[in-house]
Design a protein around this motif. Sequence first.
Motif, PDB file in Angstrom:
ATOM      1  N   GLU A  20       0.823  -1.203   0.000  1.00 62.09           N
ATOM      2  CA  GLU A  20       0.000   0.000   0.000  1.00 62.09           C
ATOM      3  C   GLU A  20       0.866   1.265   0.000  1.00 62.09           C
ATOM      4  O   GLU A  20       0.565   2.243  -0.691  1.00 62.09           O
ATOM      5  CB  GLU A  20      -0.926   0.033   1.235  1.00 62.09           C
ATOM      6  CG  GLU A  20      -1.955  -1.071   1.270  1.00 62.09           C
ATOM      7  CD  GLU A  20      -1.459  -2.325   1.969  1.00 62.09           C
ATOM      8  OE1 GLU A  20      -0.260  -2.377   2.337  1.00 62.09           O
ATOM      9  OE2 GLU A  20      -2.262  -3.251   2.146  1.00 62.09           O
ATOM     10  N   ILE A  21       1.938   1.221   0.765  1.00 59.08           N
ATOM     11  CA  ILE A  21       2.835   2.377   0.853  1.00 59.08           C
ATOM     12  C   ILE A  21       3.633   2.525  -0.444  1.00 59.08           C
ATOM     13  O   ILE A  21       3.855   3.636  -0.920  1.00 59.08           O
ATOM     14  CB  ILE A  21       3.785   2.243   2.069  1.00 59.08           C
ATOM     15  CG1 ILE A  21       3.010   1.982   3.352  1.00 59.08           C
ATOM     16  CG2 ILE A  21       4.653   3.475   2.209  1.00 59.08           C
ATOM     17  CD1 ILE A  21       1.993   3.040   3.699  1.00 59.08           C
ATOM     18  N   LYS A  22       4.023   1.407  -1.034  1.00 58.62           N
ATOM     19  CA  LYS A  22       4.723   1.458  -2.327  1.00 58.62           C
ATOM     20  C   LYS A  22       3.846   2.140  -3.359  1.00 58.62           C
ATOM     21  O   LYS A  22       4.302   2.976  -4.144  1.00 58.62           O
ATOM     22  CB  LYS A  22       5.073   0.058  -2.814  1.00 58.62           C
ATOM     23  CG  LYS A  22       6.280  -0.546  -2.151  1.00 58.62           C
ATOM     24  CD  LYS A  22       6.569  -1.900  -2.758  1.00 58.62           C
ATOM     25  CE  LYS A  22       7.713  -2.576  -2.058  1.00 58.62           C
ATOM     26  NZ  LYS A  22       7.971  -3.907  -2.574  1.00 58.62           N
ATOM     27  N   ARG A  23       2.574   1.816  -3.352  1.00 55.88           N
ATOM     28  CA  ARG A  23       1.639   2.409  -4.309  1.00 55.88           C
ATOM     29  C   ARG A  23       1.493   3.917  -4.049  1.00 55.88           C
ATOM     30  O   ARG A  23       1.445   4.713  -4.976  1.00 55.88           O
ATOM     31  CB  ARG A  23       0.280   1.727  -4.196  1.00 55.88           C
ATOM     32  CG  ARG A  23      -0.715   2.169  -5.238  1.00 55.88           C
ATOM     33  CD  ARG A  23      -2.004   1.383  -5.143  1.00 55.88           C
ATOM     34  NE  ARG A  23      -2.863   1.681  -6.270  1.00 55.88           N
ATOM     35  CZ  ARG A  23      -3.604   2.774  -6.381  1.00 55.88           C
ATOM     36  NH1 ARG A  23      -3.571   3.693  -5.439  1.00 55.88           N
ATOM     37  NH2 ARG A  23      -4.360   2.966  -7.438  1.00 55.88           N
ATOM     38  N   MET A  24       1.449   4.296  -2.773  1.00 55.58           N
ATOM     39  CA  MET A  24       1.336   5.712  -2.428  1.00 55.58           C
ATOM     40  C   MET A  24       2.536   6.503  -2.921  1.00 55.58           C
ATOM     41  O   MET A  24       2.389   7.620  -3.419  1.00 55.58           O
ATOM     42  CB  MET A  24       1.220   5.889  -0.907  1.00 55.58           C
ATOM     43  CG  MET A  24      -0.167   5.664  -0.358  1.00 55.58           C
ATOM     44  SD  MET A  24      -0.213   5.682   1.445  1.00 55.58           S
ATOM     45  CE  MET A  24       0.612   7.186   1.856  1.00 55.58           C
ATOM     46  N   THR A  25       3.723   5.944  -2.800  1.00 52.46           N
ATOM     47  CA  THR A  25       4.921   6.675  -3.225  1.00 52.46           C
ATOM     48  C   THR A  25       5.001   6.786  -4.741  1.00 52.46           C
ATOM     49  O   THR A  25       5.541   7.756  -5.259  1.00 52.46           O
ATOM     50  CB  THR A  25       6.205   6.015  -2.691  1.00 52.46           C
ATOM     51  OG1 THR A  25       6.221   4.652  -3.083  1.00 52.46           O
ATOM     52  CG2 THR A  25       6.296   6.122  -1.195  1.00 52.46           C
ATOM     53  N   ARG A  26       4.454   5.810  -5.449  1.00 47.66           N
ATOM     54  CA  ARG A  26       4.469   5.865  -6.921  1.00 47.66           C
ATOM     55  C   ARG A  26       3.521   6.924  -7.459  1.00 47.66           C
ATOM     56  O   ARG A  26       3.795   7.553  -8.476  1.00 47.66           O
ATOM     57  CB  ARG A  26       4.073   4.498  -7.501  1.00 47.66           C
ATOM     58  CG  ARG A  26       5.210   3.530  -7.626  1.00 47.66           C
ATOM     59  CD  ARG A  26       4.859   2.416  -8.585  1.00 47.66           C
ATOM     60  NE  ARG A  26       3.551   1.853  -8.392  1.00 47.66           N
ATOM     61  CZ  ARG A  26       3.271   0.769  -7.683  1.00 47.66           C
ATOM     62  NH1 ARG A  26       4.228   0.137  -7.053  1.00 47.66           N
ATOM     63  NH2 ARG A  26       2.032   0.311  -7.595  1.00 47.66           N
ATOM     64  N   HIS A  27       2.367   7.107  -6.802  1.00 48.87           N
ATOM     65  CA  HIS A  27       1.342   8.023  -7.289  1.00 48.87           C
ATOM     66  C   HIS A  27       1.446   9.356  -6.546  1.00 48.87           C
ATOM     67  O   HIS A  27       0.986   9.474  -5.411  1.00 48.87           O
ATOM     68  CB  HIS A  27      -0.054   7.429  -7.090  1.00 48.87           C
ATOM     69  CG  HIS A  27      -0.265   6.195  -7.903  1.00 48.87           C
ATOM     70  ND1 HIS A  27      -0.708   6.228  -9.194  1.00 48.87           N
ATOM     71  CD2 HIS A  27      -0.057   4.887  -7.624  1.00 48.87           C
ATOM     72  CE1 HIS A  27      -0.792   5.006  -9.673  1.00 48.87           C
ATOM     73  NE2 HIS A  27      -0.391   4.169  -8.740  1.00 48.87           N
ATOM     74  N   GLN A  28       2.027  10.331  -7.204  1.00 51.17           N
ATOM     75  CA  GLN A  28       2.191  11.640  -6.577  1.00 51.17           C
ATOM     76  C   GLN A  28       1.082  12.568  -7.056  1.00 51.17           C
ATOM     77  O   GLN A  28       0.750  12.593  -8.236  1.00 51.17           O
ATOM     78  CB  GLN A  28       3.550  12.215  -6.949  1.00 51.17           C
ATOM     79  CG  GLN A  28       3.853  13.509  -6.249  1.00 51.17           C
ATOM     80  CD  GLN A  28       5.219  14.035  -6.622  1.00 51.17           C
ATOM     81  OE1 GLN A  28       5.907  13.452  -7.445  1.00 51.17           O
ATOM     82  NE2 GLN A  28       5.603  15.123  -6.029  1.00 51.17           N
ATOM     83  N   HIS A  29       0.530  13.335  -6.134  1.00 51.88           N
ATOM     84  CA  HIS A  29      -0.554  14.256  -6.488  1.00 51.88           C
ATOM     85  C   HIS A  29      -0.005  15.419  -7.296  1.00 51.88           C
ATOM     86  O   HIS A  29       1.014  16.006  -6.950  1.00 51.88           O
ATOM     87  CB  HIS A  29      -1.234  14.795  -5.235  1.00 51.88           C
ATOM     88  CG  HIS A  29      -2.267  15.847  -5.543  1.00 51.88           C
ATOM     89  ND1 HIS A  29      -3.476  15.519  -6.108  1.00 51.88           N
ATOM     90  CD2 HIS A  29      -2.252  17.182  -5.408  1.00 51.88           C
ATOM     91  CE1 HIS A  29      -4.170  16.633  -6.299  1.00 51.88           C
ATOM     92  NE2 HIS A  29      -3.448  17.653  -5.879  1.00 51.88           N
ATOM     93  N   VAL A  30      -0.676  15.717  -8.399  1.00 54.18           N
ATOM     94  CA  VAL A  30      -0.311  16.852  -9.240  1.00 54.18           C
ATOM     95  C   VAL A  30      -1.517  17.788  -9.273  1.00 54.18           C
ATOM     96  O   VAL A  30      -2.652  17.326  -9.436  1.00 54.18           O
ATOM     97  CB  VAL A  30       0.037  16.368 -10.670  1.00 54.18           C
ATOM     98  CG1 VAL A  30       0.410  17.530 -11.559  1.00 54.18           C
ATOM     99  CG2 VAL A  30       1.160  15.355 -10.622  1.00 54.18           C
TER     100      VAL A  30
END
Length: 81
Positions: A20-30
């Motif tokens: 879950e954390i890996k996915r969060m780090t991959r998807h950065q808010h723009v």
Amino acid sequence: EKRNKQYRDALKNRFKHMPEIKRMTRHQHVPKAIHKAQKLRRVMEGAERTKKANRIAHGDGNTSVKEYRPARKGRIVAEIE
């Protein structure tokens, strides 16, 4: 606010092995405006590429070949020595 961000970063670093954390780090808010501008630019560049390809494919030969430049060199304005 600074400490809050440090705490979040520490948590991310601590649990970085979890999916879950890996996915969060991959998807950065723009921001929405930047995201829309990027999308529009991609569409415009794609259309330009298609138009160039069509001109080369259906042109009269000599004029279309002269105007063709690779995409890497197409945006170069000046070379600095």
